[in-house]
Write an enzyme that holds these catalytic residues in place. Structure first.
Site, short mmCIF file in Angstrom:
data_model
loop_
_atom_site.label_atom_id
_atom_site.label_comp_id
_atom_site.label_asym_id
_atom_site.label_seq_id
_atom_site.Cartn_x
_atom_site.Cartn_y
_atom_site.Cartn_z
N ASP A 169 0.86 -1.18 0.00
CA ASP A 169 0.00 0.00 0.00
C ASP A 169 0.91 1.24 0.00
O ASP A 169 1.74 1.40 0.90
CB ASP A 169 -0.86 -0.06 1.27
N CYS A 192 26.39 9.71 7.94
CA CYS A 192 25.69 10.96 7.58
C CYS A 192 26.18 12.18 8.33
O CYS A 192 25.81 13.30 7.97
CB CYS A 192 24.19 10.80 7.84
N LYS A 207 9.32 11.63 14.49
CA LYS A 207 9.47 10.76 15.67
C LYS A 207 10.52 11.34 16.61
O LYS A 207 10.36 11.35 17.82
CB LYS A 207 9.98 9.37 15.24
N ASN A 247 16.63 10.02 1.10
CA ASN A 247 17.80 10.21 1.95
C ASN A 247 19.00 10.66 1.11
O ASN A 247 19.29 10.06 0.07
CB ASN A 247 18.14 8.89 2.68
N GLU A 274 29.89 9.37 2.12
CA GLU A 274 30.08 7.95 2.42
C GLU A 274 29.86 7.15 1.14
O GLU A 274 29.62 5.95 1.18
CB GLU A 274 29.16 7.50 3.55
N HIS A 284 18.46 15.19 11.07
CA HIS A 284 18.90 14.32 9.98
C HIS A 284 17.68 13.54 9.51
O HIS A 284 16.95 12.97 10.33
CB HIS A 284 20.01 13.37 10.45
N THR A 310 13.83 4.10 1.04
CA THR A 310 14.51 5.23 1.71
C THR A 310 15.82 5.59 0.99
O THR A 310 16.71 6.17 1.58
CB THR A 310 14.78 4.93 3.21
#
Ligand code: HMG
Length: 420
Positions: free
Chosen positions: A29, A111, A242, A277, A79, A233, A152
């Site tokens: 979904d 990162c 979050k 990202n 990186e 980040h 991501t």
């Protein structure tokens, strides 16, 4: 003496995959990606771009109003390095024709090496106030095909000029930092894709935030209310939400509704929802997104959290300058994001699967739309970069429709000049 960000610009490639397309292929979904991860699109890096071309493109725009002779150092955080010895900073230095007195160095710690570069650069310019540092953070986020990390992914670069003339934002000298030797995300030298323990990486990110905050509060005595806005980040934008809810709870703040807390970060999430990202560049694309939002920020205090897996975290603050809007590239960035070409799934798969030959022979890379620089090929194990002299006309008709790989436009090479 104030020191901070004089100029900032970012670059993303011309191609993206809508996560609805990926969700349909994976039988998922699409709300999981759009709402669960907070990501709509991910930037896809074509075979003739890499961290150098993307970094140089971002730097070219960041340097528009800066005298190249004032640049003392070029720091390149990544990186997704292209060489174990020669730094990507030297390539960017060459493509931008920067003065030979520059020092060029590449930095790595997942990162957060972009932030390590920023803090080092500010220490340098505080010592020698007439000098400036060009900091480039550029990456390609790649996970295994069909893995939970796949939605991501992303790719792009940010470039900043750090100096004692911080037209955009002055950065405070204090910061809170935290390191711990953990295996949440890593990429061995022999692998093209990152390995990740996804759920664990989220826990470690949150722990690093808590520890950095504790250290920051010990260093400064500041509390949550000291800040008006926050940037995190952003491996995916829900992570920022979050993290912010966690910090507010941990700092035991009172008098904020959930909507008010979300408002403190919402403007910083807009661009990243469209790019995915960008590893080292993610926090600073989020900062650009906030600065380029309609909100009036002059005088506002910003709290920034940088996280690099493995892991190192850093929390620091800064203050937005008066008249900062005059030094932004808002319309360039917004057009760049709007004028991208959507990929269909087979073309994404083909781009994902492309590898530069490793036999040391001469190979030309396939020609795609790029920014001002492209990786033209490889010869004797040396990468050949070209500057695209003429602006490649964006194919506006193709903008809103999927393209197929056979539609790539080799005629765009005619204006390229070898600078290698
Ligand atoms: P997953 O297995 O897809 O996770 O992996 P999930 O099943 O838990 O789903 C994700 C969210 O979607 C959940 O939300 C679900 O509820 C929700 P949450 O409960 O967490 O709030 N969801 C839905 N929402 C709406 N409609 C639906 C639906 N279904 C589910 N139908 C994970 C997710 C991020 C772990 C994975 O993509 C991954 O491994 N990504 C790579 C690692 C990563 O990004 N880690 C972040 C922290 S580490 C970091 O930031 C460093 C890094 O940038 C590297 C560096 O430093 O160099 C990665």
């Amino acid at each position: 003496m104030k020191a901070g960000i004089e100029a900032i610009s970012f670059y993303v490639p011309k191609y993206y995959l809508d996560l609805k397309t990926l969700a349909a292929e994976r039988g998922i979904d699409h709300a999981k990606y759009y709402n669960g991860l907070g990501q709509e699109k991910m930037a896809i890096v074509p075979p003739d771009e890499d961290v150098v071309t993307m970094g140089a493109s971002a730097a070219l725009r960041a340097m528009e109003k800066v005298n190249p002779a004032s640049i003392d150092t070029v720091l390149f955080a990544t990186e997704s390095g292209i060489d174990q010895s020669k730094s990507a900073a030297v390539y960017v230095h060459g493509l931008l024709d920067l003065p030979s007195h520059c020092k060029c160095v590449e930095l790595k710690q997942a990162c957060c090496s972009g932030t390590a570069g920023l803090l080092m650069a500010l220490a340098m310019v505080r010592q020698q106030p007439a000098k400036k540092v060009l900091l480039v953070a550029s990456d390609i986020a790649r996970y295994g095909f069909g893995t939970a990390g796949e939605p991501t992914q992303g790719g792009g670069a940010v470039a900043m000029v750090l100096s004692t003339e911080p037209h955009l934002m002055a950065i405070d000298p204090q910061n809170g930092s935290y390191s711990d030797d953990v295996m949440d995300f890593w990429r061995p030298n022999y692998m093209e894709e990152a390995l990740v323990d996804g759920k664990y990486s989220i826990k470690v990110y949150v722990k690093a935030l808590t520890e950095c905050w504790n250290q920051y509060v010990r260093e400064t005595g500041h509390d949550f209310d000291y800040f008006d806005w926050f940037c995190y980040h952003l491996p995916f934008t829900r992570m920022g939400e979050k993290a912010h809810m966690h910090l507010a709870k941990y700092a035991d703040v009172h008098g904020y509704t959930k909507a008010q807390l979300m408002e403190q970060i919402a403007a910083s999430l807009r661009y990243n929802r469209q790019t995915g990202n960008l590893y080292t560049a993610s926090l600073y694309v989020g900062l650009t997104s906030l600065l380029e939002s309609p909100a009036e920020l002059a005088g506002s205090r910003l709290g920034l959290f940088s996280y690099g897996s493995g892991c190192v975290g850093m929390f620091f603050g800064g203050q937005v300058m008066e008249n900062y809007q005059a030094h932004l590239k808002t319309s360039d960035h917004q057009h760049m994001l709007q004028d991208r070409i959507e990929l269909d799934y087979p073309t994404y798969r083909k781009m994902y699967g492309y590898r530069l030959p490793q036999d040391g022979q001469q190979h030309d890379t396939p020609v795609y739309h790029t920014g001002p620089f492209r990786l033209a090929g490889i010869n004797e194990h040396k990468r050949i970069y070209t500057a695209v002299q003429a602006e490649i006309e964006a194919d506006t008709d193709a903008k809103n429709q999927c393209i197929r790989s056979e539609q790539h436009r080799p005629e765009n090479t005619k204006h390229m000049v070898s600078v290698a």
